[in-house]
Design a protein around this motif. Structure first.
Motif, PDB file in Angstrom:
ATOM      1  N   ALA A  91     -33.582   4.470 -20.573  1.00 48.13           N
ATOM      2  CA  ALA A  91     -34.215   5.372 -19.681  1.00 48.13           C
ATOM      3  C   ALA A  91     -34.162   4.808 -18.046  1.00 48.13           C
ATOM      4  N   ARG A  92     -33.824   5.527 -17.464  1.00 46.31           N
ATOM      5  CA  ARG A  92     -33.732   5.108 -16.054  1.00 46.31           C
ATOM      6  C   ARG A  92     -35.309   4.919 -15.285  1.00 46.31           C
ATOM      7  N   GLN A  93     -35.213   4.108 -14.124  1.00 45.26           N
ATOM      8  CA  GLN A  93     -36.480   3.840 -13.488  1.00 45.26           C
ATOM      9  C   GLN A  93     -37.239   5.180 -13.531  1.00 45.26           C
ATOM     10  N   TRP A  94     -36.873   6.305 -13.248  1.00 44.05           N
ATOM     11  CA  TRP A  94     -37.636   7.430 -12.787  1.00 44.05           C
ATOM     12  C   TRP A  94     -37.663   8.502 -14.061  1.00 44.05           C
ATOM     13  N   GLU A  95     -37.239   8.126 -15.274  1.00 42.43           N
ATOM     14  CA  GLU A  95     -37.272   8.765 -16.453  1.00 42.43           C
ATOM     15  C   GLU A  95     -38.293   8.245 -17.309  1.00 42.43           C
ATOM     16  N   ARG A  96     -38.701   9.209 -18.326  1.00 40.55           N
ATOM     17  CA  ARG A  96     -39.557   8.971 -19.308  1.00 40.55           C
ATOM     18  C   ARG A  96     -38.932   9.748 -20.461  1.00 40.55           C
ATOM     19  N   VAL A 122     -36.157  11.093 -32.893  1.00 37.14           N
ATOM     20  CA  VAL A 122     -35.348  11.715 -31.846  1.00 37.14           C
ATOM     21  C   VAL A 122     -35.838  11.741 -30.554  1.00 37.14           C
ATOM     22  N   VAL A 123     -34.997  11.397 -29.578  1.00 36.13           N
ATOM     23  CA  VAL A 123     -35.391  11.550 -28.131  1.00 36.13           C
ATOM     24  C   VAL A 123     -35.149  13.082 -27.669  1.00 36.13           C
ATOM     25  N   SER A 124     -36.185  13.682 -27.627  1.00 36.87           N
ATOM     26  CA  SER A 124     -36.062  15.339 -27.419  1.00 36.87           C
ATOM     27  C   SER A 124     -35.834  15.580 -25.939  1.00 36.87           C
ATOM     28  N   HIS A 125     -36.338  14.796 -25.037  1.00 40.55           N
ATOM     29  CA  HIS A 125     -35.981  15.035 -23.665  1.00 40.55           C
ATOM     30  C   HIS A 125     -36.162  13.794 -23.013  1.00 40.55           C
ATOM     31  N   LEU A 126     -35.567  13.804 -21.822  1.00 42.22           N
ATOM     32  CA  LEU A 126     -35.419  12.581 -20.689  1.00 42.22           C
ATOM     33  C   LEU A 126     -35.939  13.110 -19.325  1.00 42.22           C
ATOM     34  N   VAL A 127     -37.343  13.100 -19.119  1.00 40.95           N
ATOM     35  CA  VAL A 127     -38.018  13.980 -18.117  1.00 40.95           C
ATOM     36  C   VAL A 127     -38.014  13.150 -16.701  1.00 40.95           C
ATOM     37  N   ASP A 128     -37.356  13.685 -15.804  1.00 39.96           N
ATOM     38  CA  ASP A 128     -37.026  13.101 -14.389  1.00 39.96           C
ATOM     39  C   ASP A 128     -38.663  13.240 -13.631  1.00 39.96           C
ATOM     40  N   GLN A 129     -39.187  12.229 -13.222  1.00 41.56           N
ATOM     41  CA  GLN A 129     -40.511  12.262 -12.707  1.00 41.56           C
ATOM     42  C   GLN A 129     -40.537  11.910 -11.277  1.00 41.56           C
ATOM     43  N   ARG A 130     -39.244  12.348 -10.418  1.00 43.26           N
ATOM     44  CA  ARG A 130     -39.272  12.118  -9.122  1.00 43.26           C
ATOM     45  C   ARG A 130     -39.616  13.535  -8.751  1.00 43.26           C
ATOM     46  N   VAL A 131     -39.562  13.658  -7.217  1.00 41.93           N
ATOM     47  CA  VAL A 131     -40.191  14.899  -6.589  1.00 41.93           C
ATOM     48  C   VAL A 131     -38.914  15.641  -6.622  1.00 41.93           C
ATOM     49  N   ARG A 132     -39.382  16.981  -6.958  1.00 42.55           N
ATOM     50  CA  ARG A 132     -37.971  17.867  -7.064  1.00 42.55           C
ATOM     51  C   ARG A 132     -38.347  19.149  -6.072  1.00 42.55           C
ATOM     52  N   VAL A 133     -36.931  19.519  -5.679  1.00 46.47           N
ATOM     53  CA  VAL A 133     -37.136  20.536  -4.607  1.00 46.47           C
ATOM     54  C   VAL A 133     -36.656  21.792  -5.162  1.00 46.47           C
TER      55      VAL A 133
END
Length: 329
Positions: A91-96, A122-133
């Motif tokens: 998982a990348r730095q901004w992912e959970r 099972v890894v169901s999702h990789l959630v991006d926790q950065r600010v989205r536009v």
């Protein structure tokens, strides 16, 4: 028959894709984000580290089998390589990473390298926790004074709790977009057109509060909402332009009338000062005449009655006054 059917299906698919591309809930930024989410979905199953470990163990088993001349190393290394292929995740730095065990929430993993039990976890999702536009559009919405407007807004939002965003709502991206569009339409109906044009910051803060109250239970916070553009019909825009021009002309006439009133009041005060003082009025008249003819090459035509009043002695007095005036070389 079949080629015609294939062409019809292709046309329907192209029309559907074109309609989706025009959708206000599928902006360019959202399409890019969805593409990144699809790439993250592929990394949920097999990661780069898992592939590297898989080929490394296969190579090691092959080399060991070549040295020993026995298939046992391959038989041992292949299951281990297969296990590592589906076990090692990144998982990348901004992912959970949301991990489910037998369909039940197990926990959040990452950022960095972590391992799961294949088939069981099972890894169901990789959630991006950065600010989205997200770009949100409300087309043909009516304001409080029944004016149809098209409003474009930009929503800045962040997933602060990956667990809630996955478990509380099926698709949190669509939930945020649909909620933002609905809130934008409701806010447009509560404001006058003039307020929407002049008080965009206040409208954005109001939308931010409404959306934040909706999305907080999902583990999502709305940082801010910015109103990018408010479009009105061309006919109404021309009418507003004429109204503004008429208003400016009215203000100009009021200012001119006020100036005339102030000037007349000052003339009245000046007349009161010269009343009963003929010598002062005479000196003022001579000074005005002197200022008028002191420039080189200037000519002033003065009525004879004014000359007699000032006592300049006719044309000879005017000539003498002109000779006494300083000359510019």
């Amino acid at each position: 028959m079949f080629p015609g059917l294939a062409v019809t299906i292709a046309k329907k698919k192209a029309a559907q894709e074109e309609e989706e591309s025009k959708s206000p809930l599928d902006s360019r930024a959202e399409r890019k984000q969805r593409a990144r989410d699809k790439a993250a979905d592929s990394r949920r199953i097999v990661s780069e580290i898992g592939l590297l470990a898989f080929f490394a163990f296969l190579l090691a088993g092959g080399l060991a089998a070549g040295v020993t001349g026995s298939p046992v190393p391959v038989a041992v290394c292949f299951p281990l390589a297969l296990y590592l292929l589906f076990s090692l995740k990144v998982a990348r730095q901004w992912e959970r990473a949301v991990v489910l065990r037998f369909g039940k929430f197990q926990g959040l993993k990452g950022p960095g390298l972590f391992a799961v039990i294949p088939v069981v976890d099972v890894v169901s999702h990789l959630v991006d926790q950065r600010v989205r536009v997200s770009d949100v559009t409300a087309e043909s919405a009516l304001t409080r004074d029944t004016v149809p407007v098209n409003v474009d807004a930009i929503v800045f939002w962040t997933v602060w709790d990956a667990k809630k965003s996955i478990l509380e709502v099926s698709d949190y991206i669509d939930a945020v977009l649909f909620g933002a569009q609905t809130a934008l339409r409701e806010s447009i109906g509560k404001h006058m057109l003039a307020e929407m044009i002049t008080e965009r910051d206040q409208l954005g803060k109001e939308l931010q509060k409404i959306l934040d109250d909706k999305t907080n239970p999902w583990g999502i916070t709305v940082n801010s909402v910015e109103i990018r553009d408010v479009k009105i019909p061309p006919d109404l825009e021309d009418a507003m332009s004429r109204q503004a021009q008429a208003e400016r002309e009215r203000q100009a006439r009021i200012i001119l009338g006020t100036a005339e009133t102030e000037i007349s009041e000052r003339f009245v005060k000046a007349g009161d000062a010269y009343e009963g003082r003929p010598l002062a009025l005479h000196l003022r008249a001579m000074n005005m005449l002197y200022e008028a003819i002191k420039e080189k090459g200037s000519m002033v035509i003065v009525p004879s009655s004014a000359v007699e009043t000032m006592g300049l002695g006719g044309l000879s007095g005017l000539t003498a006054l002109g000779k006494d005036a300083p000359r510019k070389e």
